[in-house]
Design a protein around this motif. Structure first.
Motif, short mmCIF file in Angstrom:
data_model
loop_
_atom_site.label_atom_id
_atom_site.label_comp_id
_atom_site.label_asym_id
_atom_site.label_seq_id
_atom_site.Cartn_x
_atom_site.Cartn_y
_atom_site.Cartn_z
N ARG A 39 0.74 -1.19 0.11
CA ARG A 39 0.06 -0.06 -0.13
C ARG A 39 0.89 1.18 -0.17
N PHE A 40 2.10 1.53 0.57
CA PHE A 40 2.85 2.39 0.95
C PHE A 40 3.45 2.64 -0.40
N ALA A 41 4.01 1.60 -1.19
CA ALA A 41 4.86 1.59 -2.37
C ALA A 41 3.73 2.29 -3.36
N ARG A 42 2.45 1.80 -3.52
CA ARG A 42 1.35 2.28 -4.17
C ARG A 42 1.18 3.67 -4.20
N TRP A 43 1.39 4.35 -2.91
CA TRP A 43 0.98 5.53 -2.70
C TRP A 43 2.14 6.40 -3.35
N MET A 44 3.36 5.99 -3.00
CA MET A 44 4.63 6.79 -3.51
C MET A 44 4.65 6.65 -5.31
N TYR A 45 4.16 5.62 -5.83
CA TYR A 45 4.19 5.73 -7.24
C TYR A 45 3.10 6.64 -7.69
N ASP A 46 1.98 6.90 -6.88
CA ASP A 46 0.86 7.67 -7.39
C ASP A 46 1.29 9.11 -7.22
N ALA A 47 1.91 9.29 -6.25
CA ALA A 47 2.44 10.81 -5.81
C ALA A 47 3.72 11.29 -6.33
N GLU A 48 4.38 10.18 -6.98
CA GLU A 48 5.57 10.32 -7.64
C GLU A 48 6.72 10.84 -6.76
N ILE A 49 6.97 10.22 -5.43
CA ILE A 49 7.99 10.42 -4.52
C ILE A 49 9.25 9.62 -5.15
N SER A 50 10.27 10.50 -5.04
CA SER A 50 11.35 9.87 -5.13
C SER A 50 11.83 8.40 -4.26
N PHE A 51 12.39 7.63 -4.78
CA PHE A 51 12.88 6.44 -4.38
C PHE A 51 13.84 6.50 -2.94
N ASN A 52 14.61 7.63 -3.23
CA ASN A 52 15.65 8.32 -2.39
C ASN A 52 15.06 8.59 -1.15
N ALA A 53 13.89 8.94 -1.05
CA ALA A 53 13.18 9.37 0.23
C ALA A 53 13.08 8.44 1.53
N LEU A 54 13.09 7.15 0.99
CA LEU A 54 13.24 6.03 2.01
C LEU A 54 14.66 5.93 2.90
N ASN A 55 15.43 6.68 2.17
CA ASN A 55 16.86 6.72 2.81
C ASN A 55 17.06 7.56 3.91
N TYR A 56 15.95 8.62 3.99
CA TYR A 56 16.05 9.83 5.01
C TYR A 56 16.21 9.14 6.54
N ASP A 57 16.82 9.58 7.46
CA ASP A 57 16.69 9.01 8.76
C ASP A 57 15.41 9.31 9.40
N SER A 58 14.64 10.19 8.92
CA SER A 58 13.27 10.46 9.46
C SER A 58 12.15 9.62 9.14
N PHE A 59 12.52 8.63 7.90
CA PHE A 59 11.62 7.70 7.48
C PHE A 59 10.91 6.78 8.51
N ALA A 60 11.93 6.02 9.03
CA ALA A 60 11.77 4.79 9.97
C ALA A 60 11.00 5.09 11.17
N PRO A 61 11.32 6.45 11.94
CA PRO A 61 10.51 6.70 12.87
C PRO A 61 8.93 7.02 12.50
N VAL A 62 8.60 7.26 11.13
CA VAL A 62 7.25 7.39 10.97
C VAL A 62 6.48 6.39 10.52
N VAL A 63 7.16 5.22 10.13
CA VAL A 63 6.65 3.82 10.23
C VAL A 63 6.39 3.46 11.47
N GLU A 64 7.26 3.71 12.59
CA GLU A 64 7.33 3.14 13.81
C GLU A 64 6.07 3.95 14.76
N ALA A 65 6.05 4.94 14.38
CA ALA A 65 4.95 6.00 15.07
C ALA A 65 3.31 5.36 14.62
#
Length: 284
Positions: free
Chosen positions: A162-188
């Protein structure tokens, strides 16, 4: 009689009382086939282990009991959100990762009957901040952990898709997953659990943006204290964007690091010494 493989090694002396008798030692279990399986496998406090049961039979029944336990966990932990894309709402079949049907029933009634664990104010004191939880997980990497059940693996695959589908729809760069702030979002999101209401357009644009600005100011507070204690250097960096605008970034450097102050569009005037001095003086 059910298709439970334990019936290959037990039998009923009287179909009326459902007491299973072991084929190896002729011991009668009053708890039915479930007690008989515990008797065959051994290791249970309330049931005496069969001393004549072959080892390969114990392993067969042990694997069957473990599989049934995973299927039960999968059914009990099924979330109450849109998780059945290709099935009708009125006819839901729960399928495990191996393609075997483990439960079925009417859609909304069957899923809503699985009540989620309620959280209260006390959970806020015992739930670690997402950043801390992510760091603890990294520190524990390599240590022995419990094996995830088929249920958790399936739920994670579903969430990632579901998350990957949203990224493709919103045209978000794959590199955004490497941000240190991403993992805490999923954890929250995981700490909240099922039923979380996503942030609205207005929330992200106004109140949440103001809170993040305050958070950034708090992060820079230590920098500003060092400016007064040890001094600092104001730096300027000029560049052109894709629209050929001449932009000048102003930054402050100190022993603790470099902090961005502002960006000025200098396209409408020439970069003379007097104008540069005026821009630097305003930053000072």
């Amino acid at each position: 009689m059910s298709k439970d493989p334990a019936w290959n090694y037990c039998h009923l002396q009287n179909p009326q009382d459902r007491n299973a008798t072991c084929n190896f030692c002729e011991k009668v279990m009053k708890g039915g086939i479930y007690r008989a399986k515990q008797h065959i496998v051994g290791g249970y406090r309330n049931v005496q282990a069969c001393k004549k049961c072959p080892e390969h039979v114990k392993e067969e029944i042990r694997e069957y009991m473990s599989k049934k336990k995973e299927e039960k966990e999968y059914t009990n932990l099924l979330p109450d959100f849109d998780d059945m894309d290709d099935q009708d709402e009125d006819d839901v079949a729960i399928i495990d990762v191996k393609g075997k049907r483990v439960a079925s029933g009417t859609g909304s009634n069957n899923i809503q009957s699985k009540k989620q664990k309620q959280k209260g104010p006390i959970d806020l004191y015992f739930t670690p901040p997402p950043e801390v939880a992510v760091q603890n997980r990294k520190n524990d990497k390599g240590k022995q952990t419990t094996i995830d059940s088929a249920c958790k693996k399936e739920l994670r695959n579903r969430a990632c898709q579901r998350f990957a589908r949203w990224m493709y729809d919103a045209e978000i760069s794959f590199n955004a997953l490497n941000y240190d702030s991403f993992a805490p979002v999923v954890e929250a999101i995981g700490q909240h659990g099922p039923g979380m209401k996503p942030p609205s357009y207005h929330e992200v644009r106004v109140p949440l943006l103001k809170k993040e600005l305050g958070h950034t100011d708090n992060l820079m507070r230590d920098h500003k204290e060092e400016w007064a204690k040890y001094g600092c250097t104001i730096m300027a960096d000029g560049w052109e964007d894709k629209r050929l605008r001449c932009l000048i970034n102003f930054l402050v450097n100190c022993p603790k690091g470099t902090m961005f102050i502002q960006s000025v569009d200098a396209s409408s005037y020439s970069k003379t010494g007097e104008k540069m001095f005026d821009l630097l003086n305003k930053s000072v």
